[in-house]
Motif scaffolding. Sequence first.
Motif, short mmCIF file in Angstrom:
data_model
loop_
_atom_site.label_atom_id
_atom_site.label_comp_id
_atom_site.label_asym_id
_atom_site.label_seq_id
_atom_site.Cartn_x
_atom_site.Cartn_y
_atom_site.Cartn_z
N SER A 1 0.80 -1.40 0.12
CA SER A 1 -0.09 0.12 0.04
C SER A 1 0.71 1.31 0.12
N ARG A 2 2.13 1.27 0.39
CA ARG A 2 2.93 2.31 0.70
C ARG A 2 3.34 2.66 -0.87
N GLU A 3 3.72 1.53 -1.61
CA GLU A 3 3.88 1.73 -2.89
C GLU A 3 3.15 2.43 -3.85
N GLN A 4 1.89 2.00 -3.27
CA GLN A 4 0.72 2.46 -4.22
C GLN A 4 0.40 3.89 -3.57
N ILE B 1 10.64 8.33 5.49
CA ILE B 1 12.02 8.37 4.50
C ILE B 1 12.40 6.95 4.27
N LEU B 2 12.34 5.95 5.23
CA LEU B 2 13.05 4.82 5.01
C LEU B 2 11.92 3.76 4.01
N MET B 3 10.70 4.26 4.41
CA MET B 3 9.95 3.26 3.32
C MET B 3 10.02 4.00 1.93
N THR B 4 9.95 5.23 1.71
CA THR B 4 10.13 5.75 0.42
C THR B 4 11.29 5.22 -0.17
N ASN B 5 12.58 5.13 0.53
CA ASN B 5 13.62 5.01 -0.06
C ASN B 5 13.82 3.47 -0.56
N SER C 1 11.24 -4.99 -2.02
CA SER C 1 10.18 -5.47 -1.52
C SER C 1 10.04 -5.51 -0.11
N ILE C 2 9.24 -4.73 0.60
CA ILE C 2 9.22 -4.56 2.02
C ILE C 2 8.81 -5.78 2.61
N ASP C 3 8.02 -6.68 2.01
CA ASP C 3 7.64 -8.16 2.55
C ASP C 3 9.16 -8.82 2.52
N LYS C 4 9.86 -8.66 1.75
CA LYS C 4 11.10 -9.66 1.58
C LYS C 4 12.08 -9.07 2.45
N GLY D 1 9.59 -9.07 6.40
CA GLY D 1 8.61 -10.26 6.62
C GLY D 1 7.24 -10.08 5.90
N GLU D 2 6.52 -11.10 5.74
CA GLU D 2 5.14 -11.17 4.92
C GLU D 2 4.30 -10.52 5.90
N GLY D 3 3.62 -9.45 5.24
CA GLY D 3 2.53 -8.73 5.94
C GLY D 3 2.91 -7.64 7.05
N PHE D 4 4.25 -7.37 6.91
CA PHE D 4 5.01 -6.31 7.87
C PHE D 4 4.36 -4.97 7.56
N LEU D 5 3.81 -4.38 8.74
CA LEU D 5 3.18 -2.79 8.71
C LEU D 5 3.91 -1.96 9.61
N PRO D 6 4.73 -1.07 9.26
CA PRO D 6 5.58 -0.30 9.92
C PRO D 6 4.81 0.34 11.10
#
Length: 526
Positions: free
Chosen positions: A191-194, A362-366, A373-376, A379-384
């Motif tokens: 969703s952050r990518e979206q 900043i971290l997630m945008t980078n 991939s945030i999941d990779k 971990g699967e389903g990680f929500l910051p």
Amino acid sequence: MIRIMIVDDMPIFLEYLRGCIDWNSYGFEICCEAHDGKEALDKIEEFYPDVVLTDITMPYINGLELAERITRDYPAISVILITGNNEFEYARKAVKLGVCDYIVKPFEKEELILSLLKLQDNIGKVVESTDNQKDEHSEELRALIYAGLHDDSGAIELEKKVFGDNDAKGGYLLALIRFDAKAFAGKETDSREQLINWENLIARMLADKLDIDGKFSIFHDFENNIVTLMRFDNEADIYSYKGYEFADIIQIVKNQLGIGSAIALSPAQTMLDVKKAYERALGFLAEKEYGQLWDIRSSKDNISYSSLDAIIRLNKDIETLQADDAEKALNDMWEKLNRNKDAADTTISITDMNLFTSAISILMTNIISSGFSIDKIYGEGFLPEKFMADATSSEEMKDNVIFLYRKRIEFEKGKKQSKAYDIANAARLYIEENYADSNLAISDISEKLCVNQTYLRKMFKSEMNMTLTEYITQYRMQKAKHLLSSSDEKLQTIAEKVGYNDVSYFSNVFKKYYGGSPRSMSKESR
């Protein structure tokens, strides 16, 4: 390109729809027009559009009847109704019957754009098929808001570069748009990518909408917030400007996407003052709720955001994979904030929360812009947001942020990053091995290659000169043509073998691709 059929019995409205939007720049093309529902049904077989945009009140077959038949017979085609206020209830009922969306006249063109983009995977397809239209001076302007300028000569040089001259008689007005990432909290991890994709498209919409007596440049900060630097011809215009375009954007984005946003308008007399204007806007929005345009042109408060130097440092540490320095930067930020705080007080203050929220953003945008991939990584389903919310003290929250930075840097260090060609080629091979799977999705390919969908789409388009979607269709059609000409199998069987459960949909795609029906190319017809 996403193909659109427009249907209306009034030529003047068809003309308006053709000209109100630069369709190609948003990844759309108008493939055909119809003047009533009957003509539209005839043309669907010929053009097979992705989206039908239709009025309700028309002769022969009206928009509601047309929509019902399309959703029944062509489930892969999306329908958007254009309705007047007196037809509003009909449109609402039609949504329950399968119509994707409706727009009430009169509407802003931005409403129509967002309505089209939010259908199915259209936002992804647009990212895939259009160039990323960033301001050519975005890097220099980003350096300006974080590091500032030190002398008049630097200001004059940058002004010439960005605006083509150094005639800043009127001065500047900076507008900062911040979106509510919590709107996506608890949803899937892409969703952050979206959200980043939406922010980039909204910036493009704003560039089309903005109309001032002067010049402007739009770019993104490290958190992907939209920054608009406007240079007015007259000083009086800075304070008389109402910001209606920005207020419209807030409302349209909320109504169409359900994403809250807030905007701050902050003045700067010269380029040397732009950094301070950005600090004031960022500091102001950090303490305000979403959903409003905040005018701080006459504010007497000395609002500033004190950690911009640390943000630059953190961003550099991620790029250069310096985990130890990132940890030190976060510790320094935390100690500075808590210098005057009682040591026994472990509660999480609003300031702590704002600081760490920015660091996470900043971290997630980078991560997303780097293609990972945030999941990779986590971990699967990680929500910051949830990870941070689980912290019971400001110290634990700080440690959590350090952990996330270290994990991201270690992930890249331990992974030999593929070149664009390697990624595109791996995607091609995956498609060729799995094309018969009717559920094959770009998300499957991105998961297999450990890259996010946006990055994958861009790399594939760059190397293969076609989109992933186009390649999947091309490969399936080539396989289908071979089967049709070399076997006696039924059309339904061939359709299923190349990834299509619906033989009617397969036939239409085949006809659109080759210009003839599958049966005309079958072994039996030869």
